[in-house]
Scaffold this motif. Sequence first.
Motif, PDB file in Angstrom:
ATOM      1  N   ARG A   1     -18.699  22.522   0.859  1.00  0.00           N
ATOM      2  CA  ARG A   1     -19.194  23.443  -0.161  1.00  0.00           C
ATOM      3  C   ARG A   1     -18.052  24.224  -0.801  1.00  0.00           C
ATOM      4  O   ARG A   1     -18.043  24.446  -2.026  1.00  0.00           O
ATOM      5  CB  ARG A   1     -20.203  24.421   0.449  1.00  0.00           C
ATOM      6  CG  ARG A   1     -20.782  25.347  -0.621  1.00  0.00           C
ATOM      7  CD  ARG A   1     -21.608  26.485  -0.080  1.00  0.00           C
ATOM      8  NE  ARG A   1     -22.001  27.334  -1.194  1.00  0.00           N
ATOM      9  CZ  ARG A   1     -21.249  28.299  -1.712  1.00  0.00           C
ATOM     10  NH1 ARG A   1     -20.054  28.564  -1.191  1.00  0.00           N
ATOM     11  NH2 ARG A   1     -21.668  28.998  -2.752  1.00  0.00           N
ATOM     12  N   LEU A   2     -17.072  24.632  -0.004  1.00  0.00           N
ATOM     13  CA  LEU A   2     -15.924  25.365  -0.552  1.00  0.00           C
ATOM     14  C   LEU A   2     -15.190  24.515  -1.585  1.00  0.00           C
ATOM     15  O   LEU A   2     -14.780  25.011  -2.639  1.00  0.00           O
ATOM     16  CB  LEU A   2     -14.976  25.781   0.572  1.00  0.00           C
ATOM     17  CG  LEU A   2     -13.694  26.495   0.139  1.00  0.00           C
ATOM     18  CD1 LEU A   2     -14.009  27.759  -0.651  1.00  0.00           C
ATOM     19  CD2 LEU A   2     -12.827  26.828   1.351  1.00  0.00           C
ATOM     20  N   LEU A   3     -15.029  23.233  -1.287  1.00  0.00           N
ATOM     21  CA  LEU A   3     -14.395  22.340  -2.268  1.00  0.00           C
ATOM     22  C   LEU A   3     -15.234  22.277  -3.539  1.00  0.00           C
ATOM     23  O   LEU A   3     -14.692  22.181  -4.645  1.00  0.00           O
ATOM     24  CB  LEU A   3     -14.230  20.944  -1.663  1.00  0.00           C
ATOM     25  CG  LEU A   3     -13.208  20.815  -0.533  1.00  0.00           C
ATOM     26  CD1 LEU A   3     -13.250  19.409   0.060  1.00  0.00           C
ATOM     27  CD2 LEU A   3     -11.795  21.130  -1.026  1.00  0.00           C
ATOM     28  N   GLY A   4     -16.556  22.334  -3.385  1.00  0.00           N
ATOM     29  CA  GLY A   4     -17.430  22.358  -4.560  1.00  0.00           C
ATOM     30  C   GLY A   4     -17.229  23.597  -5.404  1.00  0.00           C
ATOM     31  O   GLY A   4     -17.207  23.529  -6.639  1.00  0.00           O
ATOM     32  N   THR A   5     -17.063  24.754  -4.768  1.00  0.00           N
ATOM     33  CA  THR A   5     -16.824  25.987  -5.526  1.00  0.00           C
ATOM     34  C   THR A   5     -15.460  25.946  -6.215  1.00  0.00           C
ATOM     35  O   THR A   5     -15.291  26.503  -7.303  1.00  0.00           O
ATOM     36  CB  THR A   5     -16.903  27.213  -4.602  1.00  0.00           C
ATOM     37  OG1 THR A   5     -15.901  27.120  -3.581  1.00  0.00           O
ATOM     38  CG2 THR A   5     -18.272  27.302  -3.948  1.00  0.00           C
TER      39      THR A   5
END
Length: 415
Positions: free
Chosen positions: A392-396
């Motif tokens: 998810r962090l990579l998505g943000t």
Amino acid sequence: MPKIVRTIKLHLHANEETDAAFRNMTERYAQACNEISEYTFNNGLILNSNELQNRLYQTVRKKYGLKAQLAVSVFKTVTARYKTVETQLKQNPCRFRDGEKTYSFRRDLTWLQKPIVFSRPQADLVRNRDYSFVADGNGKRLISINTLDGRVKLEYDLPKCCQQYFMSDEWKLGTGKLVSLYGQWYLHISATCETDDTFDDAAPRHVVGIDRGLRFLATLYDEKGDTMFIDGREIMKKRDRFRQLRAELQARGTRSAKRALKRLSERENRWMSDVNHRITKTLVEKYGPDTLFVLEDLTGVSFSERNMNSRSSAGRSELRSWAFYQLEQYLSYKAEANGSGVIKVSAEYTSQRCPKCGRIHKENRHSDIHEYICDRCGYRSNDDRVAAMNIRLLGTMYVSGDENPRFGARRRSGK
């Protein structure tokens, strides 16, 4: 303008005469595909259907007695199949280990040892040429299909979920594939719809990280810090039963066992497809529109990186054979239809990075107890949850403008 594509599966009510006509046409079509496939393979892997058509059109028509449109479709079918195989090869590089080092080679069609074989009778039918919908004298809708023995008109079953594609002018029906399954005939028709509901991946309402695995088929982590686990243990038990049945049938080696093995494989594939449909439907309905689903890019990933060596042979087989790519496909098109989107990010270090302090250390993940314990800050959580948090962090990071988000050192191009 973006397009949404669906497949409609019509069950055709064929009598004995129609069954014979369909069988004759699809068998000749498959034979023609095999000849063109062999020519393609032996002549430098020609992937241009127009070039193949210019060379072999008359041969196909005379030798197999196909009508003009069917003969043209043969070349498109063959080139499409080779391009699909080419994509699959590129997504699965050849890997081998020499000592402590792992080598990877990208594969292409030159790796094929023999031509692609079309073993299943089939025929691609063009809308309003090879097939069309007509009304009988009582106003009932029938399907008209052009066979080598003339046109036939027959009734069909339309699933309720597909009725919207016929009722709305927004959906355009395309080429259909005529196939046989257990003595029944089906026409799989592509339906396309243009939509203005473009998903803005720069300003999503939700960003959801998804880690895929076997103990949990999917682990989700969202912007609220909520975690959702989709348990895979019962599903893996059923897969193990399928594996045991396959082993028993393979050990027998009789003709009846081989037929039963084929039926078992088809049943397992349908079941796997249904599982992935239900999972992706749950995810899309849970978060609604304007959601960015973030997945790891598993293209060419060696599962030895995920403790494959610690698994049993059955476990390794399950991990390699579960339909992860299918789940990705289903999620992509369901999300698109719901005004959401899917992106894939680098899988590197997502299972090794501490989501609290950023420490990347392989030994911090303890697969035997399914926990991640950071040796620097002491953060402790379920290992699949940690992976979903990092994804998810990579998505943000992607939403913030990083087109290629990843953890660890960046690879520099050029020097």
